[in-house]
Motif scaffolding. Structure first.
Motif, short mmCIF file in Angstrom:
data_model
loop_
_atom_site.label_atom_id
_atom_site.label_comp_id
_atom_site.label_asym_id
_atom_site.label_seq_id
_atom_site.Cartn_x
_atom_site.Cartn_y
_atom_site.Cartn_z
N GLU A 146 37.42 4.18 83.23
CA GLU A 146 37.19 5.95 83.13
C GLU A 146 35.78 6.15 82.33
OE1 GLU A 146 39.97 4.53 82.14
OE2 GLU A 146 41.55 5.51 83.20
N GLN A 147 35.54 5.20 81.40
CA GLN A 147 34.40 5.22 80.50
C GLN A 147 34.09 6.62 79.83
OE1 GLN A 147 32.55 1.66 82.70
NE2 GLN A 147 31.03 2.59 81.50
N ALA A 148 35.20 7.44 79.43
CA ALA A 148 35.01 8.76 78.93
C ALA A 148 33.97 9.02 77.92
CB ALA A 148 36.43 9.08 78.34
N GLY A 149 33.00 9.96 78.20
CA GLY A 149 31.85 10.37 77.50
C GLY A 149 30.70 9.82 77.99
N GLY A 185 38.38 2.50 78.99
CA GLY A 185 38.88 3.86 79.04
C GLY A 185 37.74 4.83 78.37
N ILE A 186 37.06 4.23 77.39
CA ILE A 186 35.93 5.04 76.75
C ILE A 186 34.60 4.37 77.08
CG2 ILE A 186 37.39 5.80 74.95
CD1 ILE A 186 36.08 3.74 73.07
N LEU A 241 40.17 12.29 74.64
CA LEU A 241 40.18 12.45 75.89
C LEU A 241 40.78 11.21 76.73
CD1 LEU A 241 39.36 13.69 78.55
CD2 LEU A 241 37.09 12.93 78.50
N TYR A 242 40.33 10.15 76.39
CA TYR A 242 41.32 9.22 76.86
C TYR A 242 42.86 9.00 76.75
CZ TYR A 242 42.26 4.34 78.67
OH TYR A 242 43.07 3.42 79.33
N ASN A 279 35.83 -4.49 76.91
CA ASN A 279 34.62 -4.45 76.14
C ASN A 279 33.99 -3.26 75.65
OD1 ASN A 279 34.23 -4.46 79.16
ND2 ASN A 279 32.00 -3.93 78.70
N HIS A 280 34.28 -1.98 76.52
CA HIS A 280 33.88 -0.78 76.08
C HIS A 280 34.45 -0.30 74.65
CE1 HIS A 280 30.16 0.60 78.40
NE2 HIS A 280 30.82 -0.28 79.42
#
Length: 394
Positions: free
Chosen positions: A125-128, A170-171, A199-200, A228-229
Motif C-alpha cells: 500500500e505504501q501509505a503516504g 504498508g507504509i 492510516l495503515y 523494507n519500507h
C-alpha cells in the motif's frame, strides 16, 4: 489590496514546475522581499491553501545591484532570490484513526457453509506515497474498493475460515531503500510518518472488520511480515532486528483494536525476531508468506528452495507461497508439495500485486513498465489452491 494584487505589483522572474502533488521553483528573483513562503506560491500561480513550501528545502539570497533612475542618476537596489520545493498540504488530508467507523453497518453477512479457507492478500500500500495514480485519497479509494470486492467474495463463497495475508510495505516511510525513499520522500510523501502508521492500522483494521461481518466458524487469521519500507532505519541504514518494523507495529495495533471489540482474530508473525517469513497450515496445506525483497524476479524458485533447506522455514513443504515487493502479479506452478496427511499436491507461487500510487521509480530505473494495482484473493482446501476461486480485485 489582496495578497495576489500586491504581489503582481512586483516583477518575478525564475523557473518553476507544477504537478498535482507538488513541484519546485528556483532562480525566483524579485525586487522586494516576500513576507512569507505563501507569497512565492501565489506569484507562480499555486494556491497556498492547497500547497505548502517544504521548509527545509527553502533557500533565500539577497544582494545589491546598481540601477539607473529615470533622471539619469544611478541608485542601488536590493534583489532577492528564492528556491525550494512545495507539496500538497498534509492538513488537507482527512485522516480519521479508523477509515470506516460505520463499517459494521455497511456490509451484509453471509453464512459459512463450505469447508475451505478464503485468503485475501493486500500488499504494498505504501501509505503516504504519491505517484502518477495520486496520493492518500486515491489510495483510500482503491483499498475501499478492494474491501468491498472481498466482502462480495466472502458472501458468494461462504467459507468457514478466512486469512488476511499482509504482504508488507504498508507504509512508504522516509528512510526506505530505493523507490521514493530518502531525501526526496520528505517532500513527495503526503503524510507524516505518524499519519502513515495511523492510516495503515486503519486499513488493516478494516480488512478484519469486513471479514468479521461473515459467519466464519474459526477466528480470522492475520499473517504479517517485516518489509523494507517499514524497516527501522536511520540515514537510510537498517538498525535493530527485523521485528523492529513500523508496519508490524501498525498491524499489532489494528489487531488489538479488533480484539478490544471482541472480534475473534489471531495474529501470526515470524517465529523469531530475526525471521522474515511466516506460515500457517489449514486443511493440511501449508501457506507461506514473505515480503520478498530478497526474492528476485526470475529466481523465485531458487530462493524458495534455498529457504526450504531450513527445517523451520515456512517455505519448506509450502503448497502456496506468497511474496510481494515487486508489484507485478504472477501465478506460477512450482513443483509439488506434501500435505499433512502425506498426499502430494501442486505447489504454487503467487507474486502479489501492489496497491500503491504508482511505481515510476521502478519503471524508470529497471523494469520499463508499471503494473496495475490490485489485491489477490483465493481459496484453499484439502486439495490445495482452488484455481476456480483465484481472482484479483482491481
Amino acid at each position: 489590496m489582496s495578497l495576489a494584487d500586491e504581489l503582481q505589483a512586483h516583477e518575478v522572474k525564475g523557473e518553476w514546475s507544477i504537478g498535482p502533488h507538488g513541484g519546485e521553483f528556483s532562480k525566483i528573483v524579485m525586487d522586494a522581499p516576500v513576507r512569507g513562503m505563501d507569497d512565492i506560491l501565489v506569484k507562480i500561480g499555486v494556491d497556498p491553501e492547497q500547497f505548502e513550501v517544504v521548509g527545509d528545502t527553502f533557500r533565500a539570497n539577497a544582494w545589491q545591484q546598481s540601477k539607473r533612475t529615470a533622471d539619469g542618476d544611478r541608485d542601488v537596489v536590493t534583489l532577492h532570490s528564492y528556491k525550494g520545493e512545495f507539496r500538497k498540504r498534509r492538513d488537507k488530508i482527512d485522516l480519521p484513526l479508523l477509515m470506516s467507523r460505520d463499517i459494521f453497518r455497511s456490509y451484509a453477512t453471509s453464512r459459512a457453509t463450505h469447508d475451505f479457507t478464503a485468503v485475501v492478500a493486500p500488499s504494498d500500500e505504501q501509505a503516504g506515497k504519491t505517484d502518477h495514480r495520486g496520493g492518500t485519497p486515491e489510495l483510500i479509494e482503491r483499498v475501499k474498493s478492494a474491501q468491498a470486492a472481498w466482502d462480495e467474495y466472502l458472501k458468494a463463497k461462504r467459507p468457514q475460515r478466512a486469512i488476511i495475508a499482509l504482504g508488507g510495505d504498508g507504509i512508504e516511510g522516509f528512510e526506505s531503500s530505493g523507490g521514493s525513499g530518502g531525501p526526496k520522500a520528505y517532500w513527495s510523501n503526503d503524510l507524516s510518518l505518524t499519519q502513515q502508521l495511523d492510516l495503515y492500522a486503519s486499513m488493516v483494521f478494516d480488512w478484519i472488520a469486513v471479514t468479521a461481518r461473515h459467519d466464519l466458524l474459526h477466528p480470522i487469521i492475520v499473517l504479517a511480515v517485516p518489509s523494507n519500507h517499514g524497516q527501522w532505519r536511520v540515514n537510510g541504514q537498517a538498525i535493530g532486528k527485523p521485528s523492529d518494523d513500523l508496519g508490524l507495529h501498525s498491524v499489532r495495533n489494528a489487531v488489538q483494536r479488533a480484539k478490544d471489540l471482541a472480534i475473534p482474530v489471531e495474529l501470526i508473525t515470524p517465529a523469531t525476531d530475526y525471521d522474515l517469513a511466516v506460515g500457517v497450515t489449514v486443511h493440511g496445506v501449508k501457506i507461506a508468506l514473505a515480503h520478498g525483497e530478497e526474492c528476485k524476479p526470475g529466481h523465485e524458485a531458487q530462493w524458495m528452495a534455498m529457504q526450504a533447506k531450513d527445517l523451520r522455514s515456512p517455505f519448506r513443504d509450502a503448497a502456496v507461497r506468497l511474496t510481494g515487493h515487486y508489484h507485478h502479479a504472477t501465478l506460477q506452478q512450482d513443483g509439488q508439495a506434501p500435505t499433512a496427511d502425506g498426499r502430494v499436491i501442486p505447489a504454487w507461487h503467487i507474486r502479489l500485486p501492489t496497491l500503491d500510487g504508482g511505481s515510476s521509480w521502478f519503471k524508470n530505473k529497471s523494469a520499463g513498465v508499471d503494473a496495475d494495482p490490485g489485491v489477490v484473493a483465493f481459496a484453499v482446501d484439502a486439495r490445495g489452491l482452488r484455481m476456480q476461486d483465484f481472482t484479483i480485485f482491481s
